[in-house]
Design a protein around this motif. Structure first.
Motif, short mmCIF file in Angstrom:
data_model
loop_
_atom_site.label_atom_id
_atom_site.label_comp_id
_atom_site.label_asym_id
_atom_site.label_seq_id
_atom_site.Cartn_x
_atom_site.Cartn_y
_atom_site.Cartn_z
N GLN A 127 -1.61 3.90 -5.29
CA GLN A 127 -1.99 5.31 -5.31
C GLN A 127 -0.96 6.13 -6.08
O GLN A 127 -1.31 6.96 -6.90
N LYS A 146 9.58 9.36 1.38
CA LYS A 146 9.60 9.71 2.80
C LYS A 146 8.53 10.75 3.11
O LYS A 146 7.81 10.65 4.12
N ALA A 179 5.10 9.14 3.07
CA ALA A 179 4.91 8.30 4.25
C ALA A 179 4.62 9.15 5.48
O ALA A 179 3.79 8.78 6.33
N GLU A 180 5.29 10.28 5.58
CA GLU A 180 5.06 11.17 6.72
C GLU A 180 3.66 11.77 6.70
O GLU A 180 3.18 12.26 7.73
N SER A 181 3.01 11.75 5.55
CA SER A 181 1.63 12.23 5.44
C SER A 181 0.63 11.07 5.36
O SER A 181 -0.49 11.23 4.89
N ASN A 182 1.10 9.88 5.80
CA ASN A 182 0.26 8.68 5.87
C ASN A 182 -0.21 8.19 4.50
O ASN A 182 -1.25 7.54 4.39
N ILE A 183 0.55 8.49 3.48
CA ILE A 183 0.33 7.89 2.16
C ILE A 183 1.38 6.79 2.01
O ILE A 183 2.55 7.05 1.74
N HIS A 184 0.95 5.55 2.23
CA HIS A 184 1.88 4.42 2.21
C HIS A 184 1.69 3.52 0.99
O HIS A 184 2.50 2.63 0.76
N ASP A 185 0.64 3.77 0.23
CA ASP A 185 0.36 2.94 -0.94
C ASP A 185 1.09 3.51 -2.16
O ASP A 185 0.49 4.06 -3.07
N ASP A 200 12.99 5.43 7.76
CA ASP A 200 11.66 5.27 8.36
C ASP A 200 10.55 5.20 7.32
O ASP A 200 9.39 4.98 7.66
N ALA A 201 10.90 5.40 6.05
CA ALA A 201 9.90 5.34 4.98
C ALA A 201 9.92 4.01 4.24
O ALA A 201 8.91 3.58 3.68
#
Length: 476
Positions: free
Chosen positions: A39, A54, A57-63, A236-237
């Motif tokens: 993404q 980070k 990731a905190e917004s649930n975008i991990h790709d 955490d990211a």
């Protein structure tokens, strides 16, 4: 487009690869390896890139994937073991406390260091005489009077009553015209030392933006190093050995249009994504070593070229534990050489709050034109240079048992140390153009923050800001 917002991976990959082939985003040469589509691509694993990751990731975008040219993350935050302690090759200070994620880590983990006391300073001339209370006192008072005028000019710039101008012009309006080595070093300590360049090349308005925050600098001197602060902030990211992090991938080209981006690296890999965040240093962006296809528009290039990447060289000297400290016990020692800017600022790392007495580490710093001169020398020549100065200034000087010298300007991944704003760089329309995206190519870094520009805190804030802008672009 709906497909860009929903990120259906298979469909995106087919669309992107088909289009990239059509406009020759990658060639079918031997040795090119195509990596799975993501993404988001983040180019650079320094403070801005990690902060962006980070935030995603905190917004649930991990790709997402991070491409880092070196063999480590952190960028110009680099902690090294030296003389039995941990010292910093890059960033040393954290600026800003309230609302700063880095300061939160410092407090939570009790990171050792101290608030810099810029008044705890002594001045020695070329021959080693202590001139703090004579020529130095006269110089400080004279500069302080001029700075009152500078503050008035900055207010007028803020109120749009006048245009930005060079800091040199502002100081001259305030009747500050340094004529002696001591006056030169007083000026250097207030400006060159902080901004990396002389008043001739520094924006008066940019100095005003950091005027208050610059009085609250926390010098990190912790055995875990500045790196620990940054890595803890983003832990955490990114997981240990995270397969989304690609080290030793030096970017050579960025190809983009409305359907996606393709990034080629020196190793022959091609990484594709819908959007990209570029966090290269200003030095790299201005060097032309990364090709943008199509080329960045003129308005973008013009804004980027209004920012300088300054040179700053630190020389750490470790003296034998069997010898006594021969230098002054103030936090800063200013050296007024007959030629402006020759290793003008020395830091006593044994001052209360840093390393314990007997550590015997002295740090000597130069910046700007003299840093450029020094960068061309060998380590042995630099060591001989600073030792000749020390032996002229002090008695009972012994040879160091170890020396560590920073040279960021010659590193092709950075090409300098930290940014400095030229005149008009912070004019609203220019600054907004500087950090604005070009289609699906977004930008972040220490130069792109409006509050703490050119500091690590600014890089982190910029990464957060840009990631949020990207989220607004890709999410429905």
């Amino acid at each position: 487009m709906l497909w860009l917002k929903t990120f259906k991976a298979t469909t995106i990959t087919m669309l992107v690869i088909t289009h990239l082939q059509t406009i020759q985003f990658h060639q079918s040469q031997v040795g090119v390896t195509h990596i799975r589509h993501s993404q988001v691509l983040i180019l650079g694993g320094g403070a801005a890139g990690l902060a962006a990751a980070k935030t995603l990731a905190e917004s649930n975008i991990h790709d997402f994937r991070i491409l880092e040219g070196s063999n480590r993350i952190g960028g110009r935050i680099k902690s090294v073991a030296f003389g039995g302690k941990t010292v910093e090759a890059g960033a040393n200070w954290v600026i800003g406390r309230e609302g700063s994620p880095l300061w939160d880590v410092i407090q939570r983990y009790n990171i050792s260091g101290k608030r810099s006391n810029l008044d705890n300073v002594l001045i020695r001339n070329f021959y080693g005489d202590n001139v703090t209370d004579t020529e130095g006192e006269f110089g400080w008072k004279k500069l302080e009077i001029a700075q009152m005028t500078v503050s008035e000019i900055i207010e007028n710039i803020e109120d749009k009553k006048t245009e930005d101008m060079s800091l040199r012009t502002c100081l001259e309006i305030g009747k500050w015209l340094p004529k002696t080595p001591v006056e030169n070093v007083v000026e250097i300590f207030d400006y060159d030392f902080e901004y990396g360049g002389s008043p001739e090349v520094t924006s008066c308005y940019s100095v005003g933006l950091n005027e208050d925050a610059g009085n609250d600098l926390y010098y990190v001197a912790d055995k875990r190093g500045y790196e620990f602060i940054l890595k803890t902030y983003v832990e955490d990211a990114l997981t240990p050995h995270d397969d989304r992090l690609h080290l030793n991938e030096v970017v050579t080209s960025i190809n983009y249009n409305e359907t996606g981006v393709a990034v080629t690296t020196h190793s022959g890999k091609v990484f594709t994504a819908a959007v990209v965040i570029v966090t290269f240093s200003i030095g790299v962006l201005k060097s032309g070593c990364v090709t943008f296809n199509p080329p960045l528009p003129d308005w973008k290039v013009d804004s980027l070229f209004r920012v300088r990447l300054e040179n700053y060289v630190s020389v750490y000297l470790k003296f034998p534990n069997t010898s006594s400290r021969f230098w002054d016990n103030t936090e800063y020692i200013l050296y007024a050489d007959e030629r402006r800017g020759v290793f003008p600022v020395w830091q006593n790392l044994e001052v209360d709050g840093l390393f314990p007495p007997g550590t015997n580490i002295l740090k000597m710093v130069t910046q700007g034109e003299d840093a450029d001169r020094v960068t061309e020398l060998t380590d042995a020549e630099i060591t001989a240079d600073v030792m000749a100065i020390l032996r002229r200034v002090y008695t009972n000087v012994v040879d160091p048992e170890d020396v560590f010298i920073t040279k960021w300007k010659t590193n092709p991944l950075y090409r300098g140390c930290f940014c400095n704003m030229e005149t008009l760089a912070f004019k609203s329309e220019i600054f907004e153009a500087m950090r604005a995206p070009v289609e699906n190519v977004f930008f972040a870094g220490e130069a792109f923050d409006d509050k703490f520009a050119c500091y690590t805190t600014g890089a982190v804030r910029s990464g957060i800001y840009t990631a949020k802008k990207l989220l607004a672009y890709i999410l429905p």
